[in-house]
Design a protein around this motif. Structure first.
Motif, PDB file in Angstrom:
ATOM      1  N   THR B  22      32.151  45.548  44.057  1.00  0.00           N
ATOM      2  CA  THR B  22      33.389  44.771  44.074  1.00  0.00           C
ATOM      3  C   THR B  22      33.193  43.458  44.828  1.00  0.00           C
ATOM      4  OG1 THR B  22      34.530  46.865  44.181  1.00  0.00           O
ATOM      5  CG2 THR B  22      35.847  44.898  44.578  1.00  0.00           C
ATOM      6  N   THR B  26      33.725  39.814  43.407  1.00  0.00           N
ATOM      7  CA  THR B  26      34.707  38.928  44.037  1.00  0.00           C
ATOM      8  C   THR B  26      34.068  37.599  44.427  1.00  0.00           C
ATOM      9  OG1 THR B  26      35.762  40.900  44.923  1.00  0.00           O
ATOM     10  CG2 THR B  26      36.435  38.801  45.858  1.00  0.00           C
ATOM     11  N   THR B  29      33.403  35.548  41.367  1.00  0.00           N
ATOM     12  CA  THR B  29      34.656  34.982  40.890  1.00  0.00           C
ATOM     13  C   THR B  29      34.998  33.719  41.686  1.00  0.00           C
ATOM     14  OG1 THR B  29      35.416  37.227  40.440  1.00  0.00           O
ATOM     15  CG2 THR B  29      37.085  35.487  40.453  1.00  0.00           C
ATOM     16  N   LEU B 188      36.314  39.205  38.279  1.00  0.00           N
ATOM     17  CA  LEU B 188      37.406  40.157  38.479  1.00  0.00           C
ATOM     18  C   LEU B 188      38.206  40.391  37.200  1.00  0.00           C
ATOM     19  CD1 LEU B 188      38.504  39.033  42.025  1.00  0.00           C
ATOM     20  CD2 LEU B 188      37.684  41.297  41.403  1.00  0.00           C
ATOM     21  N   THR B 189      38.444  39.311  36.435  1.00  0.00           N
ATOM     22  CA  THR B 189      39.257  39.495  35.235  1.00  0.00           C
ATOM     23  C   THR B 189      38.511  40.324  34.192  1.00  0.00           C
ATOM     24  OG1 THR B 189      38.472  37.351  34.487  1.00  0.00           O
ATOM     25  CG2 THR B 189      40.650  37.419  35.468  1.00  0.00           C
ATOM     26  N   PHE B 207      41.147  45.898  40.751  1.00  0.00           N
ATOM     27  CA  PHE B 207      40.557  44.565  40.529  1.00  0.00           C
ATOM     28  C   PHE B 207      41.651  43.509  40.469  1.00  0.00           C
ATOM     29  CE2 PHE B 207      36.757  46.771  38.519  1.00  0.00           C
ATOM     30  CZ  PHE B 207      35.924  46.479  39.576  1.00  0.00           C
ATOM     31  N   VAL B 210      42.779  42.739  43.977  1.00  0.00           N
ATOM     32  CA  VAL B 210      41.798  41.910  44.677  1.00  0.00           C
ATOM     33  C   VAL B 210      41.916  40.462  44.214  1.00  0.00           C
ATOM     34  CG1 VAL B 210      39.342  41.510  45.063  1.00  0.00           C
ATOM     35  CG2 VAL B 210      40.212  43.841  44.998  1.00  0.00           C
ATOM     36  N   LEU B 211      42.103  40.294  42.898  1.00  0.00           N
ATOM     37  CA  LEU B 211      42.244  38.942  42.338  1.00  0.00           C
ATOM     38  C   LEU B 211      43.475  38.246  42.924  1.00  0.00           C
ATOM     39  CD1 LEU B 211      41.229  36.893  40.241  1.00  0.00           C
ATOM     40  CD2 LEU B 211      42.662  38.016  38.555  1.00  0.00           C
TER      41      LEU B 211
END
Lengths: 288, 237
Positions: B22, B26, B29, B188-189, B207, B210-211
């Protein structure tokens, strides 16, 4: 002297820095050396079921080749191959594959494994197709005008579905026949929500079974076999194709090690393998 | 409905435990979207200023084009960039498709019209006499332009944030030019889309959370910085 509070931008940077530190490693993804990196075009079923995540790290460990897997419908995978945009294919639509081979842009085409397609639908089975032969079952759905959800995305599964309709002598159209244009998982979800029937590969269905309101109604028909082939592309398709990488991947997929990974995949989670390894066999020898 | 609660719990767990997958997603991203936003700012700021401040033939058409570009579906931009970056395409020799660089290119192309149009709107908002006043004060054109940027800093910042928001949240182009490759181009997307298609809804929502957190942290930092600069000088005076 007046104490200044730290600048918010500094705070932001510090926060992001902390996140990076908490992650332990520098944020840079280990970029593959372009020297030994190949692009694999494959079907959504190998990604949605999780098989790729078992196979690819082992392949990289064994051969040093990095793989960029692009999971798309089989139609797009074959087209990307024909254009030389990818180096190797792992796909499941034999008639369309043979057309690609006939263009002379491919190298070897080897049988890797199979699973089978199943017709799934609501447990109440409003069209009464349970345990019928595949073509008869489709005839029953059309006759009862019960909802059938098609992939509609030129994938291997859709090609199989269309071949079965043809076998049943029906050209499906009308409000009961709906096309999602999406991958297998999304299509199963639509079928489940709308209480419709659909054709699915068994691996994706088993992987998602717990989240779906669908049951296997038709299975075991020899016409429902779903063989997967690996196809090497050559520089006849495009100058940038990495034949060496394609050959390494094809060789590895039919090796004893890869075949063993395939045979064991899903046993722990689903109590049965999701794919049957078939290296060295021909399609005519397969039974589900 | 448990899925939502589970998703939020999952998100917290992923964040607290510093789950390496993750984290990596992240950070990628953030890196891709922030770089794309900077590129878009570098292109959109002068373009927007040009359209807002200078008079030239076709200016209104350029403005309309930028405004249209704001609504450009990311997936269309993704398709253009994909075709350009194909091995058989004009930029194929660089081998950029399915790399973070390709994602930055596509996202910068998505954000540039957004930034351009909003910068133009921001600068047109400023009192038209502003330039005259600055000239009367004896400022050079460059100084006058600098003062104009300071004057319009809040809407300019909004332009940057809108650009960042547009790219960090889009999935079509990221999926198409990046390929959603684990450890390389999964953001993330696209990770949320994959988790959804695998039926891992709680993970997908995690996710998403988190975004949201990431976008909020970035925007909060920028907003605080801007508000502070806009209030502090007055307090000091």
């Amino acid at each position: 002297m007046k104490r200044r509070s730290p600048h918010p931008l500094l705070l932001l940077l510090a926060t992001l820095g902390l996140v990076a530190a908490a992650c332990g490693s520098p944020g840079q993804a280990a970029g593959p050396g372009d020297e030994r990196s190949l692009i694999l075009a494959t079907t959504t079923s190998t990604q949605d079921s999780g098989l790729l995540e078992e196979l690819l790290p082992a392949f990289t460990a064994d051969t040093g080749w990095q793989v960029k897997p692009i999971a798309v419908g089989t139609g797009q995978a074959l087209e990307l191959g024909r254009r030389g945009e990818v180096d190797v294919l792992l796909v499941h639509a034999p008639p369309a594959e043979k057309k690609l081979v006939a263009t002379g842009t491919t190298g070897r085409r080897l049988l890797v494994m199979h699973n089978d397609f199943v017709l799934v639908g609501p447990a109440t089975d409003p069209a009464g197709i349970r345990d019928e032969a595949a073509a008869d079952a489709l005839g029953g759905i059309a006759g009862a005008r019960q909802l059938f959800v098609s992939r509609g995305d030129d994938s291997g599964t859709e090609k199989k579905e269309l071949a079965l309709w043809e076998q049943a002598g029906i050209s499906p159209s009308g409000g009961w026949y709906q096309s999602t244009g999406q991958g297998m998982a999304a299509t199963l979800r639509v079928a489940s929500e709308k209480r419709g029937y659909t054709l699915t590969d068994r691996a994706t269905f088993l992987a998602l079974r717990d989240t779906l309101d669908l049951e296997v109604l038709v299975e075991g028909d020899p016409g429902l076999l779903n063989p997967y082939h690996v196809i090497e592309m050559t520089t006849a398709a495009g100058d940038s194709v990495r034949e060496e990488g394609a050959a390494a991947f094809a060789d590895w997929l039919v090796s004893a090690r890869a075949q063993k990974i395939i045979a064991g995949f899903g046993v722990r989670e689903y109590g049965r393998p999701l794919f049957v390894p078939d290296a060295g066999k021909s399609v005519s020898e397969l039974t589900s | 409905m448990d899925v939502l609660g589970e998703g939020i719990a999952d998100a917290l767990r992923l964040l607290v435990t510093g789950d390496s997958g993750t984290c990596q997603i992240t950070l990628l991203t953030l890196r891709v979207s922030a770089t794309a936003t900077l590129v878009a700012l570098a292109a959109g700021l002068p373009l927007g200023a040009l359209v807002a401040l200078r008079r030239f033939p076709g200016r209104r058409i350029a403005l309309a084009a930028a405004n249209t570009g704001m609504g450009m579906p990311p997936v269309v931009m993704g398709l253009f960039v994909t075709v350009l970056l194909w091995r058989s395409g004009p930029l194929g020799a660089f081998g950029l498709l399915y790399t973070p660089t390709a994602m930055i290119i596509a996202q910068a192309a998505i954000a540039t019209p957004v930034v351009t149009a909003l910068v133009a709107a921001a600068l047109q908002q400023v009192d038209p006499d502003f330039g005259t006043q600055m000239a009367a004060l004896g400022a050079t054109r460059l100084r006058a332009f600098g003062a104009l940027l300071v004057e319009a800093r809040l809407p300019l910042l909004a332009a940057g944030m809108a650009g960042f928001g547009a790219v960090v949240s889009e999935v079509g182009a990221a999926m198409m030019v990046g390929g959603n490759i684990e450890g390389q181009t999964r953001v993330l997307t696209t990770a949320a889309v994959l988790a959804t298609s695998r039926g891992e809804f709680a993970l997908a929502i995690a996710f998403g959370m988190v975004l949201l957190g990431l976008a909020f942290a970035v925007n909060l930092g920028l907003t605080l910085a801007a508000q502070r600069r806009s209030t502090q000088p007055r307090a000091a005076r």
